[in-house]
Design an enzyme around this catalytic site. Structure first.
Site, PDB file in Angstrom:
ATOM      1  N   GLU A 114       0.956  -1.223  -0.054  1.00  0.00           N
ATOM      2  CA  GLU A 114       0.048  -0.022  -0.046  1.00  0.00           C
ATOM      3  C   GLU A 114       0.707   1.126  -0.186  1.00  0.00           C
ATOM      4  O   GLU A 114       1.946   1.246   0.601  1.00  0.00           O
ATOM      5  CB  GLU A 114      -0.936  -0.111   1.058  1.00  0.00           C
ATOM      6  CG  GLU A 114      -0.332   0.001   2.676  1.00  0.00           C
ATOM      7  CD  GLU A 114      -1.268  -0.068   3.828  1.00  0.00           C
ATOM      8  OE1 GLU A 114      -2.250  -1.031   3.636  1.00  0.00           O
ATOM      9  OE2 GLU A 114      -1.098   0.617   4.912  1.00  0.00           O
ATOM     10  N   TYR A 126       7.221   1.894  -8.186  1.00  0.00           N
ATOM     11  CA  TYR A 126       6.277   0.272  -8.138  1.00  0.00           C
ATOM     12  C   TYR A 126       5.792   0.363  -9.643  1.00  0.00           C
ATOM     13  O   TYR A 126       5.638  -1.135  -9.844  1.00  0.00           O
ATOM     14  CB  TYR A 126       5.155   0.496  -7.100  1.00  0.00           C
ATOM     15  CG  TYR A 126       5.649   0.891  -5.837  1.00  0.00           C
ATOM     16  CD1 TYR A 126       6.867   0.359  -5.174  1.00  0.00           C
ATOM     17  CD2 TYR A 126       4.710   1.565  -4.874  1.00  0.00           C
ATOM     18  CE1 TYR A 126       7.155   0.806  -3.973  1.00  0.00           C
ATOM     19  CE2 TYR A 126       5.149   1.881  -3.653  1.00  0.00           C
ATOM     20  CZ  TYR A 126       6.559   1.293  -3.103  1.00  0.00           C
ATOM     21  OH  TYR A 126       6.741   1.923  -1.820  1.00  0.00           O
TER      22      TYR A 126
HETATM   23  C1  LIG Z   1      10.457   5.722  -3.018  1.00  0.00           C
HETATM   24  C2  LIG Z   1      12.076   5.590  -2.781  1.00  0.00           C
HETATM   25  C3  LIG Z   1      12.221   4.381  -1.898  1.00  0.00           C
HETATM   26  C4  LIG Z   1      12.853   5.444  -4.072  1.00  0.00           C
HETATM   27  O1  LIG Z   1      14.006   5.139  -3.633  1.00  0.00           O
HETATM   28  P1  LIG Z   1      15.335   5.659  -4.996  1.00  0.00           P
HETATM   29  O2  LIG Z   1      16.439   5.107  -4.597  1.00  0.00           O
HETATM   30  O3  LIG Z   1      15.186   7.256  -4.963  1.00  0.00           O
HETATM   31  O4  LIG Z   1      14.825   5.013  -6.329  1.00  0.00           O
HETATM   32  P2  LIG Z   1      15.515   4.746  -7.771  1.00  0.00           P
HETATM   33  O5  LIG Z   1      16.705   5.587  -7.747  1.00  0.00           O
HETATM   34  O6  LIG Z   1      15.960   3.151  -7.597  1.00  0.00           O
HETATM   35  O7  LIG Z   1      14.347   5.159  -8.853  1.00  0.00           O
HETATM   36  C5  LIG Z   1      13.381   4.360  -9.182  1.00  0.00           C
HETATM   37  C6  LIG Z   1      12.507   4.798 -10.070  1.00  0.00           C
HETATM   38  O8  LIG Z   1      11.477   5.401  -8.814  1.00  0.00           O
HETATM   39  C7  LIG Z   1      11.006   6.512  -9.473  1.00  0.00           C
HETATM   40  N1  LIG Z   1      11.471   7.714  -8.731  1.00  0.00           N
HETATM   41  C8  LIG Z   1      12.276   7.847  -7.681  1.00  0.00           C
HETATM   42  N2  LIG Z   1      12.289   9.089  -7.199  1.00  0.00           N
HETATM   43  C9  LIG Z   1      11.486   9.893  -7.666  1.00  0.00           C
HETATM   44  C10 LIG Z   1      10.970  11.042  -7.566  1.00  0.00           C
HETATM   45  N3  LIG Z   1      11.766  12.063  -6.879  1.00  0.00           N
HETATM   46  N4  LIG Z   1      10.175  11.626  -8.572  1.00  0.00           N
HETATM   47  C11 LIG Z   1       9.680  10.837  -9.318  1.00  0.00           C
HETATM   48  N5  LIG Z   1      10.013   9.394  -9.528  1.00  0.00           N
HETATM   49  C12 LIG Z   1      10.719   9.047  -8.775  1.00  0.00           C
HETATM   50  C13 LIG Z   1      11.292   6.576 -11.026  1.00  0.00           C
HETATM   51  O9  LIG Z   1      10.476   5.927 -11.898  1.00  0.00           O
HETATM   52  C14 LIG Z   1      12.760   5.837 -10.829  1.00  0.00           C
HETATM   53  O10 LIG Z   1      12.747   5.271 -11.942  1.00  0.00           O
HETATM   54  P3  LIG Z   1      14.037   6.237 -13.103  1.00  0.00           P
HETATM   55  O11 LIG Z   1      15.412   6.577 -12.405  1.00  0.00           O
HETATM   56  O12 LIG Z   1      14.227   4.939 -14.214  1.00  0.00           O
HETATM   57  O13 LIG Z   1      13.261   7.139 -13.502  1.00  0.00           O
HETATM   58  C15 LIG Z   1      12.564   6.528  -2.003  1.00  0.00           C
HETATM   59  O14 LIG Z   1      12.112   8.121  -2.750  1.00  0.00           O
HETATM   60  C16 LIG Z   1      12.129   7.035  -0.498  1.00  0.00           C
HETATM   61  O15 LIG Z   1      12.740   6.470   0.339  1.00  0.00           O
HETATM   62  N6  LIG Z   1      11.074   7.613  -0.395  1.00  0.00           N
HETATM   63  C17 LIG Z   1      10.623   7.772   1.131  1.00  0.00           C
HETATM   64  C18 LIG Z   1      10.078   6.522   1.768  1.00  0.00           C
HETATM   65  C19 LIG Z   1       8.816   6.067   1.156  1.00  0.00           C
HETATM   66  O16 LIG Z   1       8.113   6.704   0.740  1.00  0.00           O
HETATM   67  N7  LIG Z   1       8.864   4.723   0.792  1.00  0.00           N
HETATM   68  C20 LIG Z   1       7.685   3.925   0.181  1.00  0.00           C
HETATM   69  C21 LIG Z   1       6.778   3.872   1.240  1.00  0.00           C
HETATM   70  S1  LIG Z   1       5.085   3.000   0.393  1.00  0.00           S
END
Ligand SMILES: CC(C)(COP(=O)(O)OP(=O)(O)OC[C@H]1O[C@@H](n2cnc3c(N)ncnc32)[C@H](O)[C@@H]1OP(=O)(O)O)[C@@H](O)C(=O)NCCC(=O)NCCS
Length: 168
Positions: A114, A126
């Site tokens: 979720e 996701y």
């Molecule tokens: C969601 C989260 C885990 C992504 O981690 P990350 O290491 O930045 O992710 P990645 O670098 O592997 O990016 C994977 C994809 O996510 C998406 N993405 C990541 N950051 C993004 C941003 N700021 N805006 C839009 N898309 C984003 C993109 O589709 C990206 O793919 P791309 O680089 O080919 O465009 C991170 O932002 C986070 O920890 N957020 C806070 C905690 C959270 O919300 N967890 C999820 C709870 S449901």
């Protein structure tokens, strides 16, 4: 679990109780509205045998983590997070890959999670991983009346389903 090195040089390893101080320091930064306490982490690691957790570590510091509940046909993502300085470098995708591999390893047919409707970064991660929306829980997150999107990823190749009708 086989440790692996991710794109930004963070090593994945199994989470242990020694990580709890680092986790409780990161949680309010990563999940402002519903941070897990040290007590919650203790319970997750000590009292929930269905759950598995991994941390991404860089230069001895925890920079990300993920967890899964495995118990039958459906596995559930418990958490996934990356520290702000490490974002956008592929660690989130690597952690998601670990979650999917764990779910497949235990024979789950679906991986579910979720996500807040206002968390577009996570939703894009996701969607790229192969999740699609199953349903919505309206005003699930309080305060703020934020909807929860329930997402699901099939883990089995449905074209291999021998129970499907075959038209001759
Ligand atoms: C969601 C989260 C885990 C992504 O981690 P990350 O290491 O930045 O992710 P990645 O670098 O592997 O990016 C994977 C994809 O996510 C998406 N993405 C990541 N950051 C993004 C941003 N700021 N805006 C839009 N898309 C984003 C993109 O589709 C990206 O793919 P791309 O680089 O080919 O465009 C991170 O932002 C986070 O920890 N957020 C806070 C905690 C959270 O919300 N967890 C999820 C709870 S449901």
């Amino acid at each position: 679990m086989t440790p692996g090195v991710t794109q930004p040089g963070a090593t994945l390893r199994e989470m242990t109780w020694r990580d709890i101080p680092a986790l409780t320091a990161l949680e309010p930064v990563l999940f402002a509205d519903d941070a897990w306490s040290g007590q919650t982490w203790w319970a997750e690691l000590a009292e929930r045998p269905r759950r598995r957790y991994v941390v991404g570590e860089r230069d001895g510091a925890v920079v990300g983590y993920a967890g899964i509940d495995c118990g039958g046909e459906v596995a559930d993502v418990m958490t996934i997070a990356v520290a702000p300085p490490m974002r956008g470098q592929g660690l989130g995708s690597t952690l998601m890959g670990w979650l999917v591999s764990q779910a497949r390893h235990v024979g789950a047919e679906y991986l579910m999670l979720e996500v807040r409707a206002d968390n577009t970064a996570a939703q894009r991660l996701y969607a790229a991983a192969g999740f699609s929306q199953l349903t919505v829980r309206r005003k699930y997150y309080q305060p703020g009346d934020v909807d929860a999107l329930i997402l699901r990823m099939p883990l089995r190749d449905l074209s291999d389903d021998s129970t499907q009708d075959v038209t001759t």
